[in-house]
Design an enzyme around this catalytic site. Structure first.
Site, PDB file in Angstrom:
ATOM      1  N   ASP A  29       0.854  -1.185   0.000  1.00 21.79           N
ATOM      2  CA  ASP A  29       0.000   0.000   0.000  1.00 21.79           C
ATOM      3  C   ASP A  29       0.892   1.237   0.000  1.00 21.79           C
ATOM      4  OD1 ASP A  29      -3.202   0.540   1.002  1.00 21.79           O
ATOM      5  OD2 ASP A  29      -1.781   2.206   1.168  1.00 21.79           O
ATOM      6  N   HIS A  99     -10.098  -5.264  -3.633  1.00 28.11           N
ATOM      7  CA  HIS A  99      -8.785  -5.571  -3.064  1.00 28.11           C
ATOM      8  C   HIS A  99      -8.943  -6.007  -1.625  1.00 28.11           C
ATOM      9  CE1 HIS A  99      -9.753  -1.304  -2.613  1.00 28.11           C
ATOM     10  NE2 HIS A  99      -9.131  -1.347  -1.451  1.00 28.11           N
TER      11      HIS A  99
HETATM   12  P1  5GP Z   1      -9.871   1.157   0.245  1.00 29.77           P
HETATM   13  O1  5GP Z   1     -10.211   2.319   1.134  1.00 29.77           O
HETATM   14  O2  5GP Z   1     -10.434   1.336  -1.136  1.00 29.77           O
HETATM   15  O3  5GP Z   1     -10.222  -0.170   0.854  1.00 29.77           O
HETATM   16  O4  5GP Z   1      -8.284   1.140   0.151  1.00 29.77           O
HETATM   17  C1  5GP Z   1      -7.572   1.738  -0.895  1.00 29.77           C
HETATM   18  C2  5GP Z   1      -6.098   1.681  -0.553  1.00 29.77           C
HETATM   19  O5  5GP Z   1      -5.358   1.933  -1.722  1.00 29.77           O
HETATM   20  C3  5GP Z   1      -5.657   2.693   0.502  1.00 29.77           C
HETATM   21  O6  5GP Z   1      -5.097   2.013   1.621  1.00 29.77           O
HETATM   22  C4  5GP Z   1      -4.628   3.553  -0.240  1.00 29.77           C
HETATM   23  O7  5GP Z   1      -3.543   3.930   0.569  1.00 29.77           O
HETATM   24  C5  5GP Z   1      -4.189   2.639  -1.370  1.00 29.77           C
HETATM   25  N1  5GP Z   1      -3.757   3.326  -2.573  1.00 29.77           N
HETATM   26  C6  5GP Z   1      -4.384   4.369  -3.202  1.00 29.77           C
HETATM   27  N2  5GP Z   1      -3.694   4.744  -4.297  1.00 29.77           N
HETATM   28  C7  5GP Z   1      -2.622   3.925  -4.381  1.00 29.77           C
HETATM   29  C8  5GP Z   1      -1.527   3.827  -5.305  1.00 29.77           C
HETATM   30  O8  5GP Z   1      -1.410   4.572  -6.283  1.00 29.77           O
HETATM   31  N3  5GP Z   1      -0.602   2.843  -5.070  1.00 29.77           N
HETATM   32  C9  5GP Z   1      -0.710   1.990  -4.004  1.00 29.77           C
HETATM   33  N4  5GP Z   1       0.255   1.077  -3.862  1.00 29.77           N
HETATM   34  N5  5GP Z   1      -1.712   2.068  -3.117  1.00 29.77           N
HETATM   35  C10 5GP Z   1      -2.658   3.027  -3.298  1.00 29.77           C
END
Ligand code: 5GP
Length: 121
Positions: A29, A99
């Site tokens: 992440d 994810h």
């Molecule tokens: P959600 O809130 O959708 O479950 O989690 C999305 C996750 O994606 C977050 O923890 C955020 O830090 C991560 N994330 C967002 N953009 C990117 C990116 O460009 N690269 C990576 N490796 N992680 C990302």
């Protein structure tokens, strides 16, 4: 337009990969919430858990076997970890490409606080 995760999987945007096979990919992440914070992502772009079908079952199972292997590879299998999947607005989903978060490497902390309906009033 391809999701940010599809672009990482395609190599268009850098990602720090820890696992990849024909069904799922996993990378760190960008903004880790714990010492270990890996995202396990299907190579096929499916927006949310609400969009999965029976055809996706092999991939969904692979997300768990990949999690087990990654935890072993990163040396956190014995200490344990938490797997989290957020779905849509109430689940706190930010990236609309399914994810699984794998977090650990230190105590993750308590699960959700107890439900208190009165706090909604
Ligand atoms: P959600 O809130 O959708 O479950 O989690 C999305 C996750 O994606 C977050 O923890 C955020 O830090 C991560 N994330 C967002 N953009 C990117 C990116 O460009 N690269 C990576 N490796 N992680 C990302």
């Amino acid at each position: 337009m391809a999701s940010i995760f599809s672009r990482i999987i395609a190599g268009e945007i850098p990602g720090k990969f820890v696992y990849k096979d024909e069904l799922v990919s996993a990378f760190w992440d960008i903004s880790p919430r714990r010492k270990v914070h890996i995202l396990i992502v299907p190579n096929k772009e499916i927006p949310t858990v609400s969009d999965v079908t029976a055809e996706d079952e092999a991939m969904l199972g692979r997300m768990f076997t990949a999690a087990r292997k990654i935890a072993e590879d990163l040396g956190i299998a014995d200490s344990g970890y938490r797997l989290i999947v957020n779905c849509k607005e109430h689940g706190g989903q930010e990236v609309y490409h399914i994810h699984m978060h794998l977090v650990g490497g230190e105590p993750v902390g308590p699960f959700l606080p107890k439900y208190n309906p009165k706090s909604e009033e």
